[in-house]
Write a protein that holds these residues in place. Sequence first.
Motif, PDB file in Angstrom:
ATOM      1  N   MET A   1       0.820  -1.198   0.000  1.00 37.76           N
ATOM      2  CA  MET A   1       0.000   0.000   0.000  1.00 37.76           C
ATOM      3  C   MET A   1       0.860   1.258   0.000  1.00 37.76           C
ATOM      4  SD  MET A   1      -3.094   0.860  -0.136  1.00 37.76           S
ATOM      5  CE  MET A   1      -4.160   2.228   0.141  1.00 37.76           C
ATOM      6  N   GLY A   2       2.076   1.180   0.548  1.00 41.57           N
ATOM      7  CA  GLY A   2       2.946   2.345   0.601  1.00 41.57           C
ATOM      8  C   GLY A   2       3.339   2.854  -0.769  1.00 41.57           C
ATOM      9  N   ILE A   3       3.605   1.950  -1.707  1.00 38.31           N
ATOM     10  CA  ILE A   3       3.988   2.345  -3.068  1.00 38.31           C
ATOM     11  C   ILE A   3       2.810   3.008  -3.774  1.00 38.31           C
ATOM     12  CG2 ILE A   3       4.710   1.466  -5.329  1.00 38.31           C
ATOM     13  CD1 ILE A   3       6.924   1.381  -3.276  1.00 38.31           C
ATOM     14  N   VAL A   4       1.620   2.441  -3.601  1.00 30.54           N
ATOM     15  CA  VAL A   4       0.419   3.017  -4.221  1.00 30.54           C
ATOM     16  C   VAL A   4       0.180   4.419  -3.680  1.00 30.54           C
ATOM     17  CG1 VAL A   4      -2.085   2.764  -4.479  1.00 30.54           C
ATOM     18  CG2 VAL A   4      -0.614   0.761  -4.650  1.00 30.54           C
ATOM     19  N   TRP A   5       0.316   4.588  -2.371  1.00 27.57           N
ATOM     20  CA  TRP A   5       0.120   5.903  -1.751  1.00 27.57           C
ATOM     21  C   TRP A   5       1.156   6.902  -2.278  1.00 27.57           C
ATOM     22  CZ3 TRP A   5      -3.704   8.309   0.176  1.00 27.57           C
ATOM     23  CH2 TRP A   5      -3.538   9.426   0.960  1.00 27.57           C
ATOM     24  N   LEU A   6       2.410   6.457  -2.429  1.00 28.51           N
ATOM     25  CA  LEU A   6       3.464   7.327  -2.946  1.00 28.51           C
ATOM     26  C   LEU A   6       3.145   7.771  -4.377  1.00 28.51           C
ATOM     27  CD1 LEU A   6       6.272   8.626  -2.568  1.00 28.51           C
ATOM     28  CD2 LEU A   6       7.251   6.513  -3.435  1.00 28.51           C
ATOM     29  N   ILE A   7       2.633   6.864  -5.194  1.00 22.52           N
ATOM     30  CA  ILE A   7       2.281   7.219  -6.573  1.00 22.52           C
ATOM     31  C   ILE A   7       1.113   8.204  -6.592  1.00 22.52           C
ATOM     32  CG2 ILE A   7       1.350   6.301  -8.738  1.00 22.52           C
ATOM     33  CD1 ILE A   7       3.025   3.767  -8.178  1.00 22.52           C
TER      34      ILE A   7
ATOM     35  N   GLN B   1       4.938  22.271 -18.787  1.00 20.89           N
ATOM     36  CA  GLN B   1       4.171  21.245 -19.494  1.00 20.89           C
ATOM     37  C   GLN B   1       4.981  19.946 -19.503  1.00 20.89           C
ATOM     38  OE1 GLN B   1       1.039  21.747 -20.581  1.00 20.89           O
ATOM     39  NE2 GLN B   1       1.200  23.804 -19.743  1.00 20.89           N
ATOM     40  N   THR B   2       4.468  18.911 -18.848  1.00 19.40           N
ATOM     41  CA  THR B   2       5.119  17.605 -18.833  1.00 19.40           C
ATOM     42  C   THR B   2       4.082  16.529 -19.100  1.00 19.40           C
ATOM     43  OG1 THR B   2       4.807  17.364 -16.450  1.00 19.40           O
ATOM     44  CG2 THR B   2       6.885  18.320 -17.175  1.00 19.40           C
ATOM     45  N   GLY B   3       4.569  15.349 -19.429  1.00 10.77           N
ATOM     46  CA  GLY B   3       3.690  14.207 -19.617  1.00 10.77           C
ATOM     47  C   GLY B   3       3.290  13.609 -18.277  1.00 10.77           C
ATOM     48  N   VAL B   4       2.465  12.597 -18.328  1.00 15.26           N
ATOM     49  CA  VAL B   4       1.961  11.968 -17.103  1.00 15.26           C
ATOM     50  C   VAL B   4       3.093  11.335 -16.302  1.00 15.26           C
ATOM     51  CG1 VAL B   4       0.452  10.149 -16.220  1.00 15.26           C
ATOM     52  CG2 VAL B   4      -0.312  11.567 -18.104  1.00 15.26           C
ATOM     53  N   VAL B   5       3.961  10.583 -16.969  1.00 20.60           N
ATOM     54  CA  VAL B   5       5.046   9.903 -16.272  1.00 20.60           C
ATOM     55  C   VAL B   5       5.990  10.916 -15.633  1.00 20.60           C
ATOM     56  CG1 VAL B   5       7.031   8.372 -16.570  1.00 20.60           C
ATOM     57  CG2 VAL B   5       4.901   7.873 -17.759  1.00 20.60           C
ATOM     58  N   GLU B   6       6.362  11.944 -16.375  1.00 19.83           N
ATOM     59  CA  GLU B   6       7.256  12.970 -15.822  1.00 19.83           C
ATOM     60  C   GLU B   6       6.608  13.688 -14.641  1.00 19.83           C
ATOM     61  OE1 GLU B   6       6.453  12.874 -19.079  1.00 19.83           O
ATOM     62  OE2 GLU B   6       8.321  12.342 -20.085  1.00 19.83           O
ATOM     63  N   THR B   7       5.304  13.963 -14.743  1.00 16.52           N
ATOM     64  CA  THR B   7       4.589  14.643 -13.669  1.00 16.52           C
ATOM     65  C   THR B   7       4.608  13.805 -12.395  1.00 16.52           C
ATOM     66  OG1 THR B   7       3.152  15.775 -15.241  1.00 16.52           O
ATOM     67  CG2 THR B   7       2.362  15.619 -12.985  1.00 16.52           C
ATOM     68  N   VAL B   8       4.348  12.506 -12.530  1.00 20.22           N
ATOM     69  CA  VAL B   8       4.351  11.617 -11.361  1.00 20.22           C
ATOM     70  C   VAL B   8       5.759  11.517 -10.788  1.00 20.22           C
ATOM     71  CG1 VAL B   8       3.982   9.244 -10.585  1.00 20.22           C
ATOM     72  CG2 VAL B   8       2.324  10.320 -12.104  1.00 20.22           C
ATOM     73  N   LEU B   9       6.768  11.385 -11.644  1.00 18.85           N
ATOM     74  CA  LEU B   9       8.145  11.295 -11.157  1.00 18.85           C
ATOM     75  C   LEU B   9       8.589  12.576 -10.459  1.00 18.85           C
ATOM     76  CD1 LEU B   9       9.867   9.381 -14.097  1.00 18.85           C
ATOM     77  CD2 LEU B   9       9.268   8.510 -11.831  1.00 18.85           C
ATOM     78  N   ILE B  10       8.212  13.721 -11.020  1.00 17.90           N
ATOM     79  CA  ILE B  10       8.525  14.998 -10.378  1.00 17.90           C
ATOM     80  C   ILE B  10       7.854  15.059  -9.006  1.00 17.90           C
ATOM     81  CG2 ILE B  10       8.033  17.490 -10.450  1.00 17.90           C
ATOM     82  CD1 ILE B  10       8.508  17.310 -13.499  1.00 17.90           C
ATOM     83  N   GLY B  11       6.600  14.654  -8.939  1.00 19.16           N
ATOM     84  CA  GLY B  11       5.883  14.661  -7.667  1.00 19.16           C
ATOM     85  C   GLY B  11       6.478  13.711  -6.647  1.00 19.16           C
ATOM     86  N   MET B  12       6.877  12.517  -7.088  1.00 20.23           N
ATOM     87  CA  MET B  12       7.480  11.548  -6.172  1.00 20.23           C
ATOM     88  C   MET B  12       8.824  12.046  -5.659  1.00 20.23           C
ATOM     89  SD  MET B  12       6.366   8.037  -8.113  1.00 20.23           S
ATOM     90  CE  MET B  12       7.397   6.956  -7.157  1.00 20.23           C
TER      91      MET B  12
END
Length: 78
Positions: A1-7, A24-35
């Motif tokens: 559950m920790g990985i899902v919460w982090l994503i 302007q970034t793509g979905v993957v870049e946005t998630v990686l930036i957020g993580m």
Amino acid sequence: MGIVWLIIIGAAAGFLATRFMNVQTGVVETVLIGMAGAVIGGLVLRFMLAFMGAIGGLVGAVLGAMLLIWAWKAIRDS
């Protein structure tokens, strides 16, 4: 559950940070930036404040992601 919460937190933080910083970034870049921002912001907030909970994590993640975007733009533009 920790990985899902982090994503989930990473996606939310990355989305907010990229909108605040007008990037302007793509979905993957946005998630990686957020993580990455969540890690950076979490470390900073743990050392500076005793601010706990999901809202604190989101605030820290957004601040960390914004810091990461600022550094990325500074390096890219130089």
